[in-house]
Every structure is written in C-alpha cells, then in structure tokens.
Design a protein around this motif. Structure first.
Motif, PDB file in Angstrom:
ATOM      1  N   HIS A   1       0.882  -1.162   0.000  1.00  0.00           N
ATOM      2  CA  HIS A   1       0.000   0.000   0.000  1.00  0.00           C
ATOM      3  C   HIS A   1       0.919   1.211   0.000  1.00  0.00           C
ATOM      4  O   HIS A   1       1.879   1.274   0.772  1.00  0.00           O
ATOM      5  CB  HIS A   1      -0.881   0.026   1.254  1.00  0.00           C
ATOM      6  CG  HIS A   1      -1.808  -1.134   1.342  1.00  0.00           C
ATOM      7  ND1 HIS A   1      -3.024  -1.142   0.706  1.00  0.00           N
ATOM      8  CD2 HIS A   1      -1.706  -2.320   1.983  1.00  0.00           C
ATOM      9  CE1 HIS A   1      -3.636  -2.288   0.953  1.00  0.00           C
ATOM     10  NE2 HIS A   1      -2.846  -3.020   1.727  1.00  0.00           N
TER      11      HIS A   1
ATOM     12  N   LYS B   1       1.384   5.659  -0.205  1.00  0.00           N
ATOM     13  CA  LYS B   1       0.758   6.952   0.026  1.00  0.00           C
ATOM     14  C   LYS B   1       1.798   8.032  -0.225  1.00  0.00           C
ATOM     15  O   LYS B   1       2.894   7.996   0.334  1.00  0.00           O
ATOM     16  CB  LYS B   1       0.229   7.075   1.447  1.00  0.00           C
ATOM     17  CG  LYS B   1      -0.441   8.422   1.667  1.00  0.00           C
ATOM     18  CD  LYS B   1      -0.996   8.540   3.056  1.00  0.00           C
ATOM     19  CE  LYS B   1      -1.707   9.846   3.210  1.00  0.00           C
ATOM     20  NZ  LYS B   1      -0.873  10.940   3.625  1.00  0.00           N
TER      21      LYS B   1
ATOM     22  N   SER C   1       0.811  -5.651   3.064  1.00  0.00           N
ATOM     23  CA  SER C   1      -0.565  -5.971   3.447  1.00  0.00           C
ATOM     24  C   SER C   1      -0.639  -6.381   4.914  1.00  0.00           C
ATOM     25  O   SER C   1       0.271  -7.032   5.432  1.00  0.00           O
ATOM     26  CB  SER C   1      -1.105  -7.114   2.596  1.00  0.00           C
ATOM     27  OG  SER C   1      -1.271  -6.689   1.269  1.00  0.00           O
TER      28      SER C   1
ATOM     29  N   LEU D   1      -5.694   4.795   5.721  1.00  0.00           N
ATOM     30  CA  LEU D   1      -6.298   3.489   5.500  1.00  0.00           C
ATOM     31  C   LEU D   1      -7.491   3.301   6.428  1.00  0.00           C
ATOM     32  O   LEU D   1      -7.349   3.258   7.648  1.00  0.00           O
ATOM     33  CB  LEU D   1      -5.264   2.377   5.736  1.00  0.00           C
ATOM     34  CG  LEU D   1      -5.715   0.952   5.454  1.00  0.00           C
ATOM     35  CD1 LEU D   1      -6.144   0.785   4.000  1.00  0.00           C
ATOM     36  CD2 LEU D   1      -4.598  -0.014   5.774  1.00  0.00           C
TER      37      LEU D   1
END
Length: 189
Positions: free
Chosen positions: A79, A81, A95, A142
């Motif tokens: 993930h 950002k 994850s 998240l």
C-alpha cells in the motif's frame, strides 16, 4: 473499538407509575470479570461508596488472538501513500495480517431489570454482526470496515451467603472482531 461500542449505555430507574426518576450512565472499563466480582464480594457494604463497586457496570477483556488464514491477502502487495507536502516522499506498507480477536464483555448488575435494559441496547445491533468503519492506519489514510460478530450470550447469578450479602448478576457476551495486525510503515523516497 469494543469499549467505544458500549460507552453510551444508560439504565433508567422508574417509580411505581412508570415515570423515569433516575437515569444512570453505565461505566465501562477494561478488565477481567473476576476483578469486578472480587471487588463486589470483598467489599459487600452497600453504603460504603469508598470501596464498593457501583453497579451496573460493564467490563471487557481480550481473550484470544487467532490467525485467520481464510482472509489472508498477498503478503507482497504494498500500500502506498504520497506525502501531501512533498511529492517525492512516498510511504509504503505491506498488506496487513488477518487475525480474529476474541473479546468478552461482562455486564454486572444488582437486579435483573438493569441487565435486560442494557441487553436491549446492545443485542438488536448484532444480527449476528455489526460493521464498524475504522481509521486503522492514519499515516496511510487506511480505513477498513471491521465486522464484530456476537458469538454467544450467557448469564450467571453470583450469590452466596445470607440475605445481607451483596448479589451480582452477570451477563457475558462473547464477540469476534475480524481485525488485522499491520506491518510497519516504511519511507520510500
């Protein structure tokens, strides 16, 4: 999350005409049932508010943490950002790992009416699960929907001795939270 689910519970006391004469906010705290029962039975003087635990009360504790392989995601998936202030700053995280987190919620009351009032404010929301949207990793923005499943409800009347002894009715609600354990966030500039 579990504590926040049950922090707005109230018990209404009524007179013989059915008019509400007192509304009591039910306190909630983390701790095992045995801790609360020990306080109730060790300090049975109902008039000594210094030592006696006021009832009704809700307590909760985490009872187990189990890996949930059926919800496993690809462990190499990342993930990402971007930083809001620096377009070259990137944060990454693998994850999360799925875990089923078991909680027990204990409702301690002096009389059955208080217990049923509290249960009536909890049980209708679990059919058998309740979905909460949680902001789990603020630094990654998240948010996840986390189901909480009501597994069982049981009651116990803790009453020993003569009529002057203090009585405590307990309700135990067992829940499973379908949660996650998150790996550390890394800077990937």
């Amino acid at each position: 999350m579990i504590g926040n689910m049950f922090n707005d519970i109230e018990v209404a006391r009524t007179d013989n005409s059915g008019n509400v004469v007192q509304t009591i906010a039910v306190p909630i705290a983390y701790g095992p049932k045995q801790k609360w029962l020990a306080r109730v039975t060790n300090f049975p003087d109902l008039n000594d508010q210094k030592f006696a635990v006021t009832l009704p009360r809700i307590g909760f504790e985490m009872t187990s943490l189990n890996y949930a392989p059926e919800r496993r995601l690809n462990s190499l998936q990342n993930h990402y950002k971007l930083s809001a202030t620096d377009s070259k700053a990137l944060k990454a995280m693998y994850s999360p790992v799925p875990y089923d987190i078991e909680f027990s919620v204990y409702i301690l009351v002096k009389n059955a009416e208080d217990g049923t009032q509290i249960l009536e404010q909890i049980l209708p929301f679990f059919t058998p699960e309740f979905m909460s949207t949680m902001r789990l990793m603020p630094e990654m923005d998240l948010n996840l929907d986390v189901p909480t499943i009501l597994n069982s409800v049981s009651s116990e009347d803790v009453y020993d001795g003569n009529f002057e002894e203090r009585r405590a009715l307990t309700w135990q609600l067992d829940f499973t939270v379908k949660g996650y354990i998150f790996p550390p966030v890394r800077d990937r500039s």
